[in-house]
Design a protein around this motif. Structure first.
Motif, mmCIF file in Angstrom:
data_model
loop_
_atom_site.group_PDB
_atom_site.id
_atom_site.type_symbol
_atom_site.label_atom_id
_atom_site.label_comp_id
_atom_site.label_asym_id
_atom_site.label_seq_id
_atom_site.Cartn_x
_atom_site.Cartn_y
_atom_site.Cartn_z
ATOM 1 N N SER B 560 0.816 -1.208 0.000
ATOM 2 C CA SER B 560 0.000 0.000 0.000
ATOM 3 C C SER B 560 0.857 1.269 0.000
ATOM 4 O O SER B 560 0.323 2.369 -0.005
ATOM 5 C CB SER B 560 -0.954 -0.005 1.204
ATOM 6 O OG SER B 560 -0.222 -0.047 2.395
ATOM 7 N N GLU B 616 -1.636 5.393 -1.649
ATOM 8 C CA GLU B 616 -2.626 5.769 -2.642
ATOM 9 C C GLU B 616 -3.889 4.952 -2.437
ATOM 10 O O GLU B 616 -3.826 3.752 -2.151
ATOM 11 C CB GLU B 616 -2.062 5.500 -4.035
ATOM 12 C CG GLU B 616 -2.919 6.094 -5.134
ATOM 13 C CD GLU B 616 -2.306 5.804 -6.493
ATOM 14 O OE1 GLU B 616 -1.653 6.692 -7.040
ATOM 15 O OE2 GLU B 616 -2.490 4.686 -6.986
ATOM 16 N N GLN B 617 -5.013 5.601 -2.529
ATOM 17 C CA GLN B 617 -6.258 4.857 -2.464
ATOM 18 C C GLN B 617 -7.188 5.383 -3.536
ATOM 19 O O GLN B 617 -7.512 6.567 -3.559
ATOM 20 C CB GLN B 617 -6.912 5.017 -1.092
ATOM 21 C CG GLN B 617 -8.083 4.090 -0.957
ATOM 22 C CD GLN B 617 -8.977 4.452 0.192
ATOM 23 O OE1 GLN B 617 -8.772 5.436 0.879
ATOM 24 N NE2 GLN B 617 -10.003 3.656 0.385
ATOM 25 N N GLU B 618 -7.612 4.507 -4.411
ATOM 26 C CA GLU B 618 -8.491 4.857 -5.520
ATOM 27 C C GLU B 618 -8.032 6.132 -6.214
ATOM 28 O O GLU B 618 -8.798 7.065 -6.423
ATOM 29 C CB GLU B 618 -9.932 4.989 -5.030
ATOM 30 C CG GLU B 618 -10.566 3.628 -4.834
ATOM 31 C CD GLU B 618 -11.901 3.704 -4.125
ATOM 32 O OE1 GLU B 618 -12.458 4.818 -4.016
ATOM 33 O OE2 GLU B 618 -12.372 2.652 -3.706
ATOM 34 N N ASP B 666 -3.935 -0.372 8.522
ATOM 35 C CA ASP B 666 -4.788 -0.396 7.344
ATOM 36 C C ASP B 666 -4.867 1.056 6.871
ATOM 37 O O ASP B 666 -5.720 1.817 7.320
ATOM 38 C CB ASP B 666 -6.156 -0.950 7.739
ATOM 39 C CG ASP B 666 -7.123 -0.977 6.580
ATOM 40 O OD1 ASP B 666 -6.787 -0.419 5.517
ATOM 41 O OD2 ASP B 666 -8.211 -1.537 6.753
ATOM 42 N N GLU B 668 -5.740 2.516 4.184
ATOM 43 C CA GLU B 668 -6.952 2.987 3.511
ATOM 44 C C GLU B 668 -8.021 3.350 4.525
ATOM 45 O O GLU B 668 -8.719 4.344 4.384
ATOM 46 C CB GLU B 668 -7.473 1.907 2.563
ATOM 47 C CG GLU B 668 -6.475 1.629 1.461
ATOM 48 C CD GLU B 668 -7.071 0.796 0.355
ATOM 49 O OE1 GLU B 668 -8.238 0.394 0.476
ATOM 50 O OE2 GLU B 668 -6.358 0.573 -0.632
ATOM 51 N N PHE B 671 -7.198 6.595 6.131
ATOM 52 C CA PHE B 671 -7.502 7.717 5.252
ATOM 53 C C PHE B 671 -9.010 7.961 5.200
ATOM 54 O O PHE B 671 -9.485 9.081 5.334
ATOM 55 C CB PHE B 671 -6.956 7.420 3.850
ATOM 56 C CG PHE B 671 -7.241 8.490 2.852
ATOM 57 C CD1 PHE B 671 -6.732 9.771 3.035
ATOM 58 C CD2 PHE B 671 -8.009 8.228 1.734
ATOM 59 C CE1 PHE B 671 -6.992 10.768 2.119
ATOM 60 C CE2 PHE B 671 -8.276 9.226 0.807
ATOM 61 C CZ PHE B 671 -7.763 10.499 1.007
ATOM 62 N N ALA B 672 -9.773 6.887 5.058
ATOM 63 C CA ALA B 672 -11.219 7.026 4.917
ATOM 64 C C ALA B 672 -11.837 7.609 6.181
ATOM 65 O O ALA B 672 -12.850 8.286 6.150
ATOM 66 C CB ALA B 672 -11.840 5.658 4.609
#
Lengths: 177, 677
Positions: B560, B616-618, B666, B668, B671-672
């Protein structure tokens, strides 16, 4: 593939009469002596470094490595609302097997020190005194009278699955008197 | 024995009719003929003075015409018929009570089972251990049976496959008989009879007979699932009624009169069945491989892996022990390095124990392709390659669903009908390739068809309709194809039984991403579509970066991470109400302070004093601030258990080199979660 279900140990079953009689591991927490069923205890280890996990209640100290398995550790002092104490040479982690949901899991509990293994007969055990106002404390199995004094018998499954255990104060006062 | 006796009484004739109906229903055969037979039953029953039977028949007819009037909806007419036939059989039995017709010899004319085989009585001495073994063993046999049958269908002269299937049913029959699962035993027995006839060349192997045997295998599978469920202490539910199936099997075994016709048909429809290339060879191979393997409880295996992990830690502690380091004895040094070599070998072997070949999964797909091809009326050939590729058992299990979805999609949407293919100058038989291989520490699985390919215009149009593609923007090919993974996205004009509801591809993607994998689509109009899955070899181990925040250490999965950097003081800006941003090569990335997220004390007061991990995520990049980079380590992922299932931003735990537990981040989720914190 599924393996067979783990046999429930007989002491964990809640038959009336004297399911409470048997061997107990006694430990100290503050001024009090507590005891849990020996059958629940997997091992006793010295305090080791505990990895904190965020977003958990303050009494959950974190996780430790138990021979390759990651298990949670709960500080019983904090769980019972007693003041936090620095860990010493005597401080122990008792690894217990508790029922969680439908399965069993290992968990560590931090106590001030382990004292002895008691063999209690039905005659040694008294029901928890009535606190009035219909207060029931589900995690108390009863009180044991021994030569050294009163020991509070804990149902460790209940202790670790109950969120709020602040009623302990009332129990302690009653035990003193 | 195969010759059928001539029906000589009305009851016999009625029974013969019902048998025909039952068989048609199970095979989903000729509807018109079935209706005709049903009408015959109605009129003959009325004539012979069986009012109840006539009434049942006419009510079934009414039901069918109603179902025919509303096509598309409701279950297929065959379901009505198979239920109806059961009622008709009961009615006929009742009618026979009075006239008491003695059964006339021959297997097919035997009266329906007098005692209902459903509703198993529970024998007292059924040892759960034995039952468990029965379940495991039977499932294995059924899996082998299926691949043998498919091979047999391909090559009816393949005696080895026939024997293999026969042996499987024979064993199941024996075990079921021993444990008194009468319904299972009966079905297995009938199949055995049928296959035995085929073995002795008294029957030819036709697709219809294979169908019948596959149905029987399905029945056994369902029954064994029930037995398995009962092992958890629940009472064993009675098995599904097997009488129709038994009749059908007997019919199939007895119908040697139609032999010549059937084999002519078989010759005609030879191409209709899907072909699983090399499945006979691989089935035989699997058979011999299983003989050399032993079954081990996965719990024991996990324990072994745990212990090996501990051993590695103990070994490394020994190696770095200061007292031992003082000892310069060459002998001790040699022994220590020998120990470290052995330890890492043991670790590799232990990890390898969890690996299985992907062949078992591919073989399961053979059946699916065959059934779907039949259902959609298409001709599909499944070619598999790289069956021997090894990967983690858990991944194989979790891959089954996504691959099934993709195959369904390919057959339903990708492969054209035989006529369409012929018109386009292609082989009327479509081809789907399922291939696996290893590539730079990953497993790559490709599912490609030679169908019509994805319809770019239609996808773009749907994308615009659904607002996924802003007006005026022309997405790239890859972006366009990625739209098919959007929830609820379907370009299918009609919803079929097989696919087209727009569920599926998004689930596929979700499942693959959850396994830390990737899906890619490539498509060529008129040439076909290829889905490429890239997955890690195991879910159990990740390459991690160990980072420190204050006194805490965390593990960041390397997959990731895009890059790590130490920002200069002036590359960091604080936007009002936005938080900190860092300028990395011309783009501004938000900075997430890990210590604030997790409520721990950090040493770095300013990002320039610490380290930024860019992830990076999506398509959106962000950076996470930690104090320091400690090292890179391959770690075994451990679940933290139910107690910590609510914790956000933590994917699990792992034992670090010094025996302490480190938490796996995790990123992501971190970030979310930003917006809520």
């Amino acid at each position: 593939m599924q393996t067979g279900t783990v046999e429930l140990n007989p002491a964990a079953q809640t038959e009336k009469s004297d399911h409470r009689a048997g061997k107990y591991l006694a430990f100290q927490l503050g001024q009090e002596e507590f005891a849990i069923q020996v059958l629940k205890v997997r091992e006793i280890m010295g305090v080791q470094e505990i990895t904190a996990v965020p977003q958990t209640p303050h009494y959950v100290k974190g996780v430790i490595n138990l021979r390759g398995k990651v298990i949670p550790v709960v500080d019983l002092r904090l769980k019972f609302g007693l003041p936090e104490a620095a860990y010493t040479q005597r401080t122990c982690i008792i690894v217990v097997q508790v029922t969680h949901g439908s399965g069993n899991m290992l968990m560590g509990i931090v106590v001030d020190g382990v004292s002895e293994v008691l063999t209690l007969t039905a005659a040694d055990i008294e029901d928890t005194p009535d606190f009035g106002h219909g207060i029931t404390v589900p995690y108390l199995l009863g009180m044991a009278k021994t030569k050294e004094g009163v020991k509070i018998l804990l149902d460790i499954d209940q202790v670790l699955s109950t969120q709020e255990v602040h009623k302990l104060e009332a129990v302690l006062q009653k035990a003193e008197s | 024995m195969a010759k059928r006796s001539k029906p000589d009484s009305v009851e016999e004739k009625l029974r013969a009719h019902l048998e025909t109906l039952a068989m048609q229903a199970v095979l989903a055969g000729d509807l018109d003929q079935s209706l005709h037979v049903l009408k015959l039953v109605e009129s003959e029953a009325a004539r012979a003075g069986h009012p109840r039977l006539a009434q049942e028949a006419s009510s079934l007819l009414a039901q069918l015409s109603q179902a025919a009037a509303s096509p598309g909806g409701s279950p297929s007419p065959w379901e009505f018929i198979s239920e109806g036939v059961l009622r008709l059989q009961h009615a006929l039995e009742e009618a026979n009570q009075g006239s008491a017709v003695a059964p006339v010899g021959g297997p097919s004319s035997a009266p329906p089972e007098p005692q209902p085989s459903a509703g198993e009585s529970q024998p007292l001495a059924r040892d759960p251990e034995l039952v468990r073994d029965f379940v495991v063993e039977s499932r294995e046999h059924l899996a082998n049976i299926e691949s043998s049958l498919l091979a047999l269908e391909q090559d009816p002269a393949n005696a080895e496959s026939l024997h293999a299937a026969f042996r499987g049913f024979h064993t199941i029959k024996g075990l079921a008989g021993f444990l008194e699962f009468a319904a299972i035993q009966e079905v297995a027995h009938e199949v055995e009879t049928l296959l035995d006839l085929a073995r002795n060349q008294q029957l030819s192997v036709t697709p219809e007979r294979i169908d019948a045997v596959l149905k029987a295998a399905d029945y056994l599978k369902a029954a064994i699932n029930q037995v398995d469920a009962s092992l958890d202490g629940r009472p064993l539910e009675s098995f599904a009624d097997n009488r129709n199936l038994l009749w059908m099997l007997r019919m199939a075994a007895a119908a040697s009169g139609e032999e010549s016709q059937a084999s002519a048909e078989a010759a005609q429809s030879g191409r209709a069945g899907p072909q699983v290339s090399g499945s006979s060879a691989s089935a035989a191979l699997a058979g011999s491989a299983e003989n050399r393997a032993i079954k081990v409880d996965t719990e024991k295996l996990d324990h072994l892996v745990d212990m090996v992990g501990e051993m590695v830690i103990a070994q490394s502690m020994l190696r770095h022990d200061p007292d031992l380091a003082l000892n310069r004895s060459p002998r001790l040094q040699r022994t220590l390095s020998l120990l470290s070599g052995i330890t890492s070998d043991v670790q590799k072997t232990a990890m390898g124990l969890r690996m299985v070949t992907i062949g078992t999964l591919f073989r399961r797909m053979g059946r699916l392709v065959r059934d779907l091809a039949r259902k959609t009326g298409k001709q599909v050939e499944l070619v598999t390659a790289g069956e021997e590729t090894e990967l983690d058992r858990q991944i194989v299990e979790e891959l089954a669903d996504p691959i099934m979805h993709m195959l369904r999609n390919s057959i339903d949407h990708g492969i054209e009908s035989p006529e369409e293919r012929a018109a386009a100058g292609k082989d009327p038989c479509g081809r789907i390739t399922l291939a696996a291989h290893h590539q730079s520490g990953q497993i790559v699985i490709q599912i490609s068809d030679d169908g019509r390919g994805l319809n770019r215009e239609k996808i773009l149009q749907r994308g615009r309709e659904r607002g996924l593609v802003p007006p005026g923007v022309t997405p790239s090919e890859a972006e366009l194809y990625n739209l098919i993974f959007e929830p609820g996205f379907s370009t299918a004009e009609r919803v079929t039984e097989v696919s087209g509801r727009g569920v599926g591809m998004d689930v596929v993607k979700k499942n693959i991403v959850r396994m830390r994998g990737k899906v890619e689509v490539a498509s060529q109009t008129g040439q076909g579509t290829t889905f490429t899955l890239k997955l890690p070899l195991t879910l159990a181990i990740i390459d991690g970066l160990v980072v420190g925040v204050g006194a805490q250490r965390y593990i960041i999965p390397i997959y990731s991470v895009v890059e790590m950097l130490c920002p200069s003081r002036d590359s960091v800006t604080t936007a009002p109400e936005q938080g900190e941003m860092v300028l990395v090569r011309g783009s501004l990335l938000p900075v997430i302070r890990l210590n604030e997220r997790f409520g721990v004390e950090a040493r770095a007061r300013h990002p320039s004093e610490g380290l930024l991990v860019v992830a990076e995520q999506e398509g959106k990049r962000f950076s996470v601030l930690v104090d320091e980079f400690i090292g890179k380590q391959e770690v075994v992922i451990k679940s933290l258990g139910p107690m910590f299932s609510h914790v956000r931003g933590i994917a699990g735990g792992a034992i670090l080199g010094d025996g302490r537990v480190g938490l796996i981040l995790d990123l992501e989720a971190i970030f979310a979660w930003k917006g809520e914190a």
